[in-house]
Design a protein around this motif. Structure first.
Motif, PDB file in Angstrom:
ATOM      1  N   GLY A   1      40.922 -21.461 -14.641  1.00 28.56           N
ATOM      2  CA  GLY A   1      40.113 -22.488 -13.993  1.00 28.56           C
ATOM      3  C   GLY A   1      38.849 -21.921 -13.383  1.00 28.56           C
ATOM      4  O   GLY A   1      37.763 -22.494 -13.520  1.00 28.56           O
ATOM      5  N   LEU A   2      38.949 -20.777 -12.711  1.00 30.62           N
ATOM      6  CA  LEU A   2      37.773 -20.144 -12.112  1.00 30.62           C
ATOM      7  C   LEU A   2      36.789 -19.673 -13.177  1.00 30.62           C
ATOM      8  O   LEU A   2      35.576 -19.825 -13.043  1.00 30.62           O
ATOM      9  CB  LEU A   2      38.197 -18.965 -11.238  1.00 30.62           C
ATOM     10  CG  LEU A   2      38.992 -19.315  -9.977  1.00 30.62           C
ATOM     11  CD1 LEU A   2      39.476 -18.050  -9.283  1.00 30.62           C
ATOM     12  CD2 LEU A   2      38.146 -20.160  -9.024  1.00 30.62           C
ATOM     13  N   ASN A   3      37.323 -19.088 -14.243  1.00 28.05           N
ATOM     14  CA  ASN A   3      36.474 -18.631 -15.345  1.00 28.05           C
ATOM     15  C   ASN A   3      35.670 -19.774 -15.945  1.00 28.05           C
ATOM     16  O   ASN A   3      34.464 -19.682 -16.153  1.00 28.05           O
ATOM     17  CB  ASN A   3      37.344 -17.990 -16.429  1.00 28.05           C
ATOM     18  CG  ASN A   3      37.328 -16.475 -16.362  1.00 28.05           C
ATOM     19  OD1 ASN A   3      36.542 -15.886 -15.630  1.00 28.05           O
ATOM     20  ND2 ASN A   3      38.183 -15.847 -17.122  1.00 28.05           N
ATOM     21  N   ALA A   4      36.376 -20.852 -16.277  1.00 27.87           N
ATOM     22  CA  ALA A   4      35.738 -21.962 -16.974  1.00 27.87           C
ATOM     23  C   ALA A   4      34.696 -22.663 -16.103  1.00 27.87           C
ATOM     24  O   ALA A   4      33.738 -23.252 -16.610  1.00 27.87           O
ATOM     25  CB  ALA A   4      36.801 -22.958 -17.439  1.00 27.87           C
ATOM     26  N   THR A   5      34.873 -22.580 -14.786  1.00 26.01           N
ATOM     27  CA  THR A   5      33.895 -23.152 -13.869  1.00 26.01           C
ATOM     28  C   THR A   5      32.512 -22.547 -14.085  1.00 26.01           C
ATOM     29  O   THR A   5      31.502 -23.238 -14.055  1.00 26.01           O
ATOM     30  CB  THR A   5      34.354 -22.899 -12.413  1.00 26.01           C
ATOM     31  OG1 THR A   5      35.459 -23.752 -12.134  1.00 26.01           O
ATOM     32  CG2 THR A   5      33.254 -23.190 -11.429  1.00 26.01           C
ATOM     33  N   VAL A   6      32.475 -21.241 -14.313  1.00 34.61           N
ATOM     34  CA  VAL A   6      31.208 -20.538 -14.489  1.00 34.61           C
ATOM     35  C   VAL A   6      30.465 -21.063 -15.711  1.00 34.61           C
ATOM     36  O   VAL A   6      29.275 -21.402 -15.661  1.00 34.61           O
ATOM     37  CB  VAL A   6      31.450 -19.019 -14.628  1.00 34.61           C
ATOM     38  CG1 VAL A   6      30.157 -18.296 -14.941  1.00 34.61           C
ATOM     39  CG2 VAL A   6      32.083 -18.472 -13.356  1.00 34.61           C
TER      40      VAL A   6
END
Length: 445
Positions: free
Chosen positions: A326-331
């Motif tokens: 989730g954090l990765n895809a936010t970027v």
């Protein structure tokens, strides 16, 4: 458009650089060996690969693995091969033209075509962001006990993470993303070992089955897997990210850059395939084989995992991997939003404000569904978001193929004929599957 850099020799005119904060900010060492030059190009592929393993993939892979065992592994493999070719074409046109896909659409299509394409791209980004915020909120609930509705609202704070990362520079961003991908992969290696699948059945799952097309439920989930794998916003993003390398103006330098950028994205997307396959294999080995064929909710998967596998470690690693995804895809969703808005509209918002705007649009339906239906509603919303992405995909793939095969504009850097033929075949396949899905839904089959 404010904040842009002056285009260097061989680049686009001043004022139209894609992602100006990072445009040609990474130097490619002249006279160095092939490995050092390759390492200068490693990075954009991993930022793109993040979109191929976001929480939306989890929902579709869990649903597919629990319901149909290993059958849909063939779809994961096929969609990943499609993605590898399409992203290689994205790298090619970004390097060859000095433009991203959104800029090319704005320049070469009339407004009556360009503005609808912009609107559809924004819908795709919002659908992507919806999946990311729901997945991140679920991970926060599983790991820390934060209620789902509060977790959904807390995800708005990731805008600060984006702002900090962009100020650190693109290489720091790429390093962080690569580290998180390795952590996700490590979590799944341990989890799959605990699940102990029958590897002969796994390998047979990569062979396509006719039921994928004839069974309407399988087709619906398969379209979700395709939409979660070959994501429209990634096509726009990759054409911009490759321009962060200062490759020089000569045709030979650009040809080398295309070659190295293709290696970068191919290796990164292969890792994404391994992670996506691991989610589906885990669901098939843990749930389908035990008779739990309707596990579509990430929370249910987490709760069942410990008793079925006899280890709480698997469930914990599962939740950690979900949070990292989730954090990765936010970027990447934030960066893609900048590329699409600036390229189509020639209008620039600060990254922080752009992030909040996109997240606000995604938060509203997520909060409403979470409040009214709880976790079951968010699971259905996750799968639906991925099907929406699949329906939007042709509107990015078709322009990409039009530009990739345009020898009058790309000259010696135009895509080889075999890539053009395969790319158009992929576009036709996606359109045909979308039409079949819409017809099935319309007649209620």
């Amino acid at each position: 458009m404010d904040g842009t850099l002056n285009g260097p020799a061989g680049g686009p005119p001043a004022g139209v650089n894609s992602l100006p904060e990072v445009y040609r900010s990474v130097r490619v060492p002249d006279g160095a060996g092939w490995f050092r030059r390759l390492m200068a190009f490693v990075g954009p592929g991993y930022l793109v690969a993040v979109g191929y393993m976001d929480p939306g993939n989890w929902a579709t892979s869990l649903a597919g693995g629990s319901a149909f065992g290993y059958t849909l592994l063939a779809v994961a493999l096929t969609s990943s091969l499609m993605a590898i070719l399409l992203q290689a074409l994205c790298a090619r046109i970004g390097i060859a033209t000095g433009r991203d896909l959104a800029q090319l659409c704005r320049e070469r299509f009339p407004p009556v075509v360009a503005y609808p394409l912009w609107f559809l791209a924004e819908i795709a980004i919002c659908a992507t962001d919806l999946a990311e915020l729901i997945g991140t909120a679920i991970a926060l609930e599983l790991l820390f006990g934060i209620p789902l509705i509060y977790g959904v609202m807390l995800t708005a704070l990731d805008a600060f993470l984006i702002l900090w990362l962009q100020h650190k520079g693109v290489r720091w961003l790429e390093a962080l993303i690569f580290g998180l991908i390795m952590l996700i992969l490590g979590c799944f290696v341990v989890t799959i070992a605990l699940a102990d699948p029958v590897w002969g059945d796994v390998l047979r799952g990569y062979i396509p089955s006719s039921s994928i097309v004839t069974n309407q439920t399988q087709l619906y989930i398969a379209m979700g897997i395709i939409g979660a794998t070959v994501m429209p916003h990634n096509l726009y993003l990759h054409t911009a990210l490759v321009q962060s390398r200062d490759v020089g103006a000569s045709t030979e330098k650009k040809r080398e850059a295309v070659r190295y950028a293709t290696v970068d994205s191919t290796v990164a997307l292969t890792l994404a395939l391994l992670i996506n396959s691991a989610i589906l294999i885990l669901a098939a080995a843990t749930f389908h084989t035990s008779g739990n064929t309707e596990v579509a909710e990430i929370g249910d998967a987490w709760r069942l995992m410990a008793p079925l596998l006899g280890s709480g470690l698997a469930a914990t690693l599962f939740a950690i991997a979900l949070l990292c995804c989730g954090l990765n895809a936010t970027v990447t969703a934030t960066l893609a939003g900048q590329v699409v808005m600036e390229g189509f509209l020639r209008f620039r918002l600060p990254p922080f404000l752009r992030r909040l705007l996109t997240r606000l649009v995604a938060i509203i339906p997520a909060v409403i569904v979470t409040w009214m239906y709880g976790a079951s509603g968010t699971a259905q919303l996750l799968v639906l978001s991925q099907v929406i992405l699949s329906l939007q995909l042709p509107f990015a793939v078709i322009p990409l193929m039009m530009f990739a095969g345009d020898r009058s504009r790309l000259g010696a850097l135009a895509a080889p004929r075999w890539q053009v033929v395969l790319g158009w075949a992929i576009a036709v396949l996606i359109v045909a599957l979308n039409v079949k899905l819409l017809v099935d839904l319309a007649i209620g089959d």
